[in-house]
Design a protein around this motif. Structure first.
Motif, mmCIF file in Angstrom:
data_model
loop_
_atom_site.group_PDB
_atom_site.id
_atom_site.type_symbol
_atom_site.label_atom_id
_atom_site.label_comp_id
_atom_site.label_asym_id
_atom_site.label_seq_id
_atom_site.Cartn_x
_atom_site.Cartn_y
_atom_site.Cartn_z
ATOM 1 N N SER A 79 106.480 -21.806 42.346
ATOM 2 C CA SER A 79 104.829 -22.330 41.777
ATOM 3 C C SER A 79 104.402 -20.902 41.662
ATOM 4 O O SER A 79 103.915 -20.373 40.900
ATOM 5 C CB SER A 79 104.066 -23.445 42.475
ATOM 6 N N ALA A 80 105.030 -20.106 43.113
ATOM 7 C CA ALA A 80 104.044 -18.617 43.326
ATOM 8 C C ALA A 80 104.708 -18.051 41.942
ATOM 9 O O ALA A 80 103.628 -16.954 41.887
ATOM 10 C CB ALA A 80 103.687 -18.356 44.264
ATOM 11 N N PHE A 81 105.591 -18.060 42.091
ATOM 12 C CA PHE A 81 106.183 -17.044 40.808
ATOM 13 C C PHE A 81 106.018 -17.583 38.973
ATOM 14 O O PHE A 81 105.269 -16.672 38.816
ATOM 15 C CB PHE A 81 108.112 -17.495 40.548
ATOM 16 N N ILE A 82 105.608 -18.511 38.930
ATOM 17 C CA ILE A 82 104.812 -18.484 37.563
ATOM 18 C C ILE A 82 103.929 -18.650 37.876
ATOM 19 O O ILE A 82 103.040 -17.868 37.179
ATOM 20 C CB ILE A 82 105.480 -20.771 37.493
ATOM 21 N N SER A 83 103.172 -18.988 38.437
ATOM 22 C CA SER A 83 101.079 -18.764 39.162
ATOM 23 C C SER A 83 101.416 -17.239 38.431
ATOM 24 O O SER A 83 100.041 -16.769 37.918
ATOM 25 C CB SER A 83 100.660 -19.216 39.259
ATOM 26 N N SER A 84 102.002 -16.419 39.944
ATOM 27 C CA SER A 84 101.753 -15.592 39.483
ATOM 28 C C SER A 84 101.978 -14.022 38.025
ATOM 29 O O SER A 84 101.302 -12.842 38.170
ATOM 30 C CB SER A 84 102.844 -14.446 40.530
ATOM 31 N N VAL A 85 102.652 -14.698 37.323
ATOM 32 C CA VAL A 85 102.910 -13.860 36.179
ATOM 33 C C VAL A 85 101.292 -14.991 35.072
ATOM 34 O O VAL A 85 101.339 -13.852 34.082
ATOM 35 C CB VAL A 85 104.191 -14.432 35.296
ATOM 36 N N LEU A 86 101.269 -15.593 35.260
ATOM 37 C CA LEU A 86 100.611 -16.089 33.918
ATOM 38 C C LEU A 86 98.601 -16.061 34.724
ATOM 39 O O LEU A 86 97.579 -15.779 33.865
ATOM 40 C CB LEU A 86 100.835 -17.939 34.029
ATOM 41 N N LEU A 87 98.520 -15.922 36.102
ATOM 42 C CA LEU A 87 97.148 -15.741 36.431
ATOM 43 C C LEU A 87 96.553 -14.363 36.249
ATOM 44 O O LEU A 87 95.329 -14.113 35.919
ATOM 45 C CB LEU A 87 96.992 -16.143 37.869
ATOM 46 N N PRO A 88 97.234 -13.043 36.732
ATOM 47 C CA PRO A 88 97.093 -11.859 36.267
ATOM 48 C C PRO A 88 96.418 -11.834 34.155
ATOM 49 O O PRO A 88 95.137 -11.499 33.594
ATOM 50 C CB PRO A 88 98.166 -11.051 35.966
ATOM 51 N N VAL A 89 97.100 -12.797 33.472
ATOM 52 C CA VAL A 89 96.793 -12.832 32.022
ATOM 53 C C VAL A 89 95.279 -13.832 32.095
ATOM 54 O O VAL A 89 94.732 -13.675 31.051
ATOM 55 C CB VAL A 89 97.961 -13.548 31.596
ATOM 56 N N ALA A 180 91.639 -5.938 36.753
ATOM 57 C CA ALA A 180 91.181 -5.189 36.759
ATOM 58 C C ALA A 180 91.495 -3.799 36.182
ATOM 59 O O ALA A 180 90.622 -3.194 34.827
ATOM 60 C CB ALA A 180 91.837 -3.861 37.971
ATOM 61 N N LEU A 181 92.697 -4.443 35.913
ATOM 62 C CA LEU A 181 93.670 -3.710 34.141
ATOM 63 C C LEU A 181 92.548 -4.001 33.078
ATOM 64 O O LEU A 181 92.224 -3.013 32.194
ATOM 65 C CB LEU A 181 94.423 -3.516 34.067
ATOM 66 N N LEU A 186 90.150 -3.198 28.333
ATOM 67 C CA LEU A 186 89.086 -3.763 27.336
ATOM 68 C C LEU A 186 89.595 -4.230 26.096
ATOM 69 O O LEU A 186 88.828 -3.853 25.208
ATOM 70 C CB LEU A 186 87.771 -2.756 27.063
ATOM 71 N N ASN A 187 91.082 -3.907 26.382
ATOM 72 C CA ASN A 187 91.703 -4.852 25.074
ATOM 73 C C ASN A 187 93.225 -5.492 26.221
ATOM 74 O O ASN A 187 93.545 -4.788 26.387
ATOM 75 C CB ASN A 187 92.597 -3.143 24.923
ATOM 76 N N THR A 188 93.712 -6.641 25.044
ATOM 77 C CA THR A 188 94.409 -7.822 25.561
ATOM 78 C C THR A 188 95.480 -7.261 25.674
ATOM 79 O O THR A 188 96.161 -7.409 26.452
ATOM 80 C CB THR A 188 93.821 -9.335 25.196
ATOM 81 N N PRO A 189 95.953 -6.963 24.591
ATOM 82 C CA PRO A 189 97.322 -6.470 24.314
ATOM 83 C C PRO A 189 97.978 -4.987 25.427
ATOM 84 O O PRO A 189 98.568 -5.402 26.535
ATOM 85 C CB PRO A 189 97.436 -6.346 22.739
ATOM 86 N N ALA A 190 96.977 -4.177 25.345
ATOM 87 C CA ALA A 190 97.492 -3.070 26.397
ATOM 88 C C ALA A 190 97.057 -3.367 27.489
ATOM 89 O O ALA A 190 97.914 -3.191 28.421
ATOM 90 C CB ALA A 190 96.202 -2.271 26.385
ATOM 91 N N ALA A 191 96.185 -4.490 27.862
ATOM 92 C CA ALA A 191 96.136 -4.389 29.491
ATOM 93 C C ALA A 191 97.351 -5.477 29.893
ATOM 94 O O ALA A 191 98.109 -5.660 31.206
ATOM 95 C CB ALA A 191 94.669 -5.486 29.363
ATOM 96 N N ILE A 192 97.963 -6.480 29.100
ATOM 97 C CA ILE A 192 99.372 -7.546 29.264
ATOM 98 C C ILE A 192 100.384 -6.766 28.954
ATOM 99 O O ILE A 192 101.337 -7.213 30.378
ATOM 100 C CB ILE A 192 99.232 -8.259 27.807
ATOM 101 N N VAL A 193 99.798 -5.610 28.287
ATOM 102 C CA VAL A 193 101.729 -5.064 28.716
ATOM 103 C C VAL A 193 101.380 -3.998 29.454
ATOM 104 O O VAL A 193 103.138 -3.683 30.439
ATOM 105 C CB VAL A 193 101.460 -3.796 27.231
#
Lengths: 270, 312
Positions: A79-89, A180-181, A186-193
């Motif tokens: 579960s930690a693996f999954i949420s560590s991917v989606l919680l940052p988003v 933080a990123l 201040l930009n969704t795609p840039a921060a995610i990438v």
């Protein structure tokens, strides 16, 4: 128009209290889930956690005697693996959606002290992380109990408080890393990438660097924030491990956040 | 109530707002007029703390915006009706505002009713709103906290003629109850009937200000003109010239440099039947507006500004 002359050109603010922080926090929490995008993100994080643990349960229930039997901690790790991917988003969206949807104009007009809003968002993100962690632990608990029923020899509840706090802290740090990123870019795609480059590309670079350069091998534990979080699952940490966690956390979390906050404080909100 | 003092906002060497000062008084509607890019929005954004000024300051009721506690309860702001989360329903947009300001949710229903958004429309997502509906929602949001000052940027944009009339009544009523209104527009006719005072801005500078009448008088150099049509324009023209008034043919009638009452008197003396008699500077304000703003554009001729702005 005649009355205009009699009214002094001031506003009486003595009867108005400033907005209590708890209210800003509740509003930010509401804003994270009052759109389809927000609800889906939280729903998918919880749903995928559930799905992954159920798949893991099926695999573990059909294990052969040679395999190492699954324990509660393993369910949590899935579960930690999954949420560590989606919680940052989630952390990213809390900040960047105000810019992409341009609602920051309204938000900061209603509370011009911008740092209060950002702090409220950060706490809302932490509250949602806590929700996801508790949900994942609960599903893990149920799955592990089911495994105990399905398997001879009962369930293995090896996990412990150290595992719990490790899980909670690493997930919170993952969310804050995205946050933080997001403040910085201040930009969704840039921060995610950038976040995923940091999460998946950087460790590979660290590995190469360490194996090629001797001096880098000594330096990298102090810069590799993700590796430094590993020992959190096995408390207590040694002094050196704390040091590496704090130094690398300063580089990857505190510095981008500080620059980001400075930027938001001064930014022209369009 | 709103006081702008020596406000300047520079972007590099470009001055979006160039040393402007004005005041908006309680109980009045002030119209902020100018072509697109004249600096209206920048000025309003500085007012509510979204853009930091380069020089000068704005106070509202004697306070800087950021020092007003719970500012939504004192100053209603609508800067861009489209700047709302497309995925939120109209009602939810107001719900967030009401919760932030600490208002009863009954206030949301009141505001929805005031701007004529029915419950079905309020449940739709803002993505599916027309510009006019977004403006209504934005006005509802600005009025939510029952503020004593309203700052509205292009609120009539996207409203249909009936909507513009509705807004005029709303804002006039608001000012009559002692409120202060500042609204901007790039269209003269949207503002001239609502505003007690108008401020004309072009290229970041105030080019004219005053009441409608003051501006009109300024437009014709302080001299009144009259448009008149009669059954015998030729005879009327002669009669007017004999009285020392200047008359020129204009359309089917005459344009006379005089008050309508004087022209009427001459016609009455000579028993000439008038079919139309009115103050001739009606179009003057529109002309003035275009002329003043065109002037500032001509001033912005590359060869002159390049040097003057760099040296400034």
């Amino acid at each position: 128009m005649t009355t205009a002359m009699n009214v002094p050109p001031t506003i009486d603010v003595t009867g108005t209290a400033r907005i209590p922080f708890a209210r800003l926090f509740r509003v930010e929490l509401r804003k994270s889930a009052d759109t389809r995008a927000g609800r889906w993100l939280i729903g998918v994080t919880a749903g995928l956690s559930l799905l992954a643990e159920v798949i893991f349960l099926i695999v573990a229930a059909n294990h052969t005697p040679q395999d190492v039997p699954a324990k509660f901690g393993d369910f949590v790790a899935v579960s930690a693996f999954i949420s560590s991917v989606l919680l940052p988003v989630l952390g990213i969206m809390l900040v960047t959606s105000e810019w992409s949807q341009r609602t920051a104009m309204t938000t900061f007009a209603l509370e011009p002290k911008r740092m209060r809003i950002i702090l409220a968002k950060m706490l809302a993100g932490t509250a949602l992380t806590l929700f996801v962690v508790v949900f994942a632990l609960f599903v893990g608990l149920v799955c592990n109990a089911l495994l105990g029923v399905l398997r001879t020899g009962g369930a293995d509840w090896t996990f412990g408080w150290s595992g719990f706090f490790g899980f909670l802290i690493t997930q919170t740090l993952a969310m804050l890393g995205g946050f933080a990123l997001a403040c910085l870019l201040l930009n969704t795609p840039a921060a995610i990438v950038v976040f995923f480059a940091y999460k998946w590309v950087l460790p590979v670079l660290f590995f190469w660097g360490s194996s090629l350069m001797n001096w880098f091998d000594r330096l990298s534990p102090w810069l590799n924030f993700q590796a430094a979080q590993g020992p959190l699952y096995e408390m207590p940490l040694s002094g050196k491990e704390w040091g590496q966690l704090l130094v690398s956390g300063f580089v990857w979390l505190v510095v981008p956040l500080a620059i980001g906050l400075w930027r938001i404080r001064r930014a022209e909100v369009k | 109530m709103i006081k702008v003092e020596g406000l300047t906002r520079a972007y590099g060497s470009f001055l979006a707002v160039d040393d402007i000062s004005f005041e908006c008084k309680p109980g009045t509607v002030t119209g902020f007029l100018g072509p697109n890019g004249a600096g209206k929005t920048t000025t309003m954004r500085v007012m509510v703390g979204l853009t930091p000024p380069t020089r000068g300051e704005v106070t509202i009721g004697g306070l800087h915006y950021r020092d007003i506690p719970n500012p939504g309860r004192h100053v209603g702001v609508l800067l861009d009706a489209s700047a709302q989360h497309a995925g939120r329903t109209g009602r939810e947009v107001l719900e967030i505002g009401a919760r932030t300001m600490g208002l009863e949710s009954a206030r949301i229903e009141e505001m929805l009713e005031l701007v004529s958004l029915d419950p079905r429309e309020a449940k739709r997502r803002v993505r599916n709103y027309s510009l006019g509906m977004r403006q209504r929602l934005g006005i509802a949001h600005a009025l939510l906290g029952d503020p004593s000052v309203l700052i509205l940027d292009e609120p009539a944009n996207g409203l249909d003629p009936a909507g513009i009339r509705w807004m005029r009544g709303l804002l006039q009523g608001y000012a009559e109850r002692g409120g202060t209104v500042l609204l901007s527009s790039h269209l003269l006719h949207e503002v001239e009937q609502i505003a007690d005072e108008m401020i004309l801005i072009g290229n970041g500078r105030i080019v004219a200000r005053g009441t409608r009448e003051e501006l009109l008088l300024g437009a014709t150099g302080g001299v009144a003109t009259t448009l008149v049509t009669s059954l015998d324009n030729h005879a009327l023209s002669q009669a007017l010239t004999e009285r020392g008034l200047v008359a020129h043919p204009a359309g089917g009638g005459l344009r006379v440099t005089a008050e309508p009452v004087e022209v009427g008197r001459v016609a009455a003396d000579r028993q000439i039947v008038l079919t139309d008699l009115r103050a001739g500077n009606e179009g003057g304000l529109e002309d003035l507006f275009l002329e003043l703003t065109a002037d500032t554009q001509r001033e912005g001729h590359p060869q002159t500004t390049m040097t003057s702005e760099v040296s400034a």
